[in-house]
Design an enzyme around this catalytic site. Structure first.
Site, short mmCIF file in Angstrom:
data_model
loop_
_atom_site.label_atom_id
_atom_site.label_comp_id
_atom_site.label_asym_id
_atom_site.label_seq_id
_atom_site.Cartn_x
_atom_site.Cartn_y
_atom_site.Cartn_z
CB SER A 122 -0.86 -0.01 1.27
OG SER A 122 -1.45 1.25 1.47
CE1 TYR A 149 -3.72 -1.98 5.35
CE2 TYR A 149 -3.13 0.22 4.60
CZ TYR A 149 -3.48 -1.08 4.32
OH TYR A 149 -3.59 -1.50 3.01
CE LYS A 153 -1.57 -4.55 3.46
NZ LYS A 153 -1.80 -5.85 2.83
#
Ligand code: UFG
Length: 350
Positions: A122, A149, A153
């Site tokens: 991402s 988050y 990743k």
């Protein structure tokens, strides 16, 4: 085509938004997409182009069985948690599913001798850092994730890169910018429960189906004060995964590649485009900034062109909005996300 003669690809999280579109793209290129999904957020109805194996990523034995049962040659790994806001309140859960889940998958792949991986990363790995809002992001840019988050990743990328070096795995991590739109067939589309993404919420507001949209901040150092994002059509994103699977790379290679258009669009521009497509303005108000939102995330997509031979084909804002609107007018699944209780939950986690 006879399923037996097709090359099988395991698609973890293939019942989700980008996973389902990629399964369709794989099918169209002659692969058999075998979806591995625990259906915690994906939809059974989105699995249309190959078998569904119901299982959890952290269950290594179940993964191993799926890899053997279908003679899998490569894996595309989408399964994971995606909500930026929720990751700030449940970081441990995000590390467990996104990082420990990836450890489990890599172990199962190694055990079964599957040595090709495409990983769903991402733009959240970058964060704003010290970058100016005008600056497009090349892959080498500083990594300063603004949310747990994004950190999970990045950690998963590091883990995969290390496995490539250590064991000869070949992997491509695709760093998505803002996936949006829907397959033109109308069969699959975006359906998150709860829904937190701009485009579906703006469309629901314009159709009178949801409550008015809140624009999260109008005081950023951007041309119109609202956040800039790089919106990429989900079908273009799906094509990038097939290209990443096909590209000729030596054993042990690891590539991290941005998948975006290179064009920044502001929240206000998206809201205006939705109003135009629907034929009535999007009811909205201006609210506070949302935690974890960097002012600007726009890709430098040069590397995707050079390494994958990939360029976006249907990612004009007009096309994205048109396809998203077709889906939102007639969603085949996930209409429950418009439930007011679920919307309240989305607001709480935003
Ligand atoms: N926005 C609003 N109001 C809303 C929802 C969103 O103003 O009700 C704004 C956000 O502040 C942001 C833009 O619209 O500026 C886009 O927000 P989305 O929630 O649609 O998407 P994000 O940019 O937050 O998230 C996407 C992906 C994530 C990824 C992230 C990288 O969905 O998986 O990009 O920052 F991590």
């Amino acid at each position: 085509m006879d399923r037996k003669s097709q090359t099988a690809v395991l698609v973890t999280g293939g019942a989700g938004y980008i996973g389902a579109h990629t399964a369709k793209a794989l099918h169209e290129r002659g692969f058999l997409p075998v979806v591995f999904d625990n259906l915690s957020s994906g939809f059974r109805e989105a699995v249309r182009w190959g078998p569904l194996v119901h299982g959890d990523l952290r269950d290594r034995a179940a993964l191993g069985e799926a890899l053997s049962a279908y003679d899998i040659k490569a894996v595309i790994h989408f399964a994971g948690l995606i909500e930026v806001g929720r990751s700030t309140v449940q970081p441990d859960l995000f590390w467990d599913i996104n990082v420990a889940g990836t450890i489990s998958l890599l172990a199962a792949m190694r055990e079964k001798g599957v040595d090709r991986l495409v990983f769903s990363s991402s733009a959240a790995v970058y964060g704003q850092g010290q970058r100016s809002v005008q600056e497009a992001l090349a892959e080498e840019a500083d990594k300063a994730p603004d949310s747990p988050y994004g950190a999970t990743k990045l950690a998963a990328e590091w883990l995969i890169a290390a496995q490539c070096k250590a064991y000869g795995l070949t992997a491509v991590a695709l760093r998505y910018f803002n996936a949006s739109g829907a397959d033109p067939s109308g069969l699959i589309g975006e359906a998150h429960e709860p829904e937190t993404h701009l485009l579906p919420l703006a469309i629901a507001a314009a159709l009178g189906d949801g409550k008015p949209l809140t624009i999260f901040g109008q005081d950023f150092q951007t041309p119109d004060g609202t956040c800039l994002r790089d919106y990429i059509h989900v079908s273009d994103l799906a094509a990038a995964h097939v290209a990443a699977l096909d590209v000729d790379l030596p054993a042990g290679a690891f590539e991290a590649i941005n998948v975006g258009t290179g064009e920044g669009r502001s929240v206000s521009q998206v809201v205006a485009a939705v109003g135009k497509a629907v034929g009535s303005p999007v009811p909205h108000s201006i609210g506070d900034r949302r935690a974890g939102d960097p002012p600007s995330l726009v890709a430098d997509p040069t590397r995707a062109r050079q390494v994958l031979g990939w360029t976006p084909r249907c990612s004009s804002l007009e096309q994205i909005v048109e396809d998203a609107l077709r889906w939102e007018r007639n969603p085949r699944y996930g209409a429950g996300r418009r439930d007011p209780a679920k919307r309240a939950k989305a607001d709480a986690s935003a």
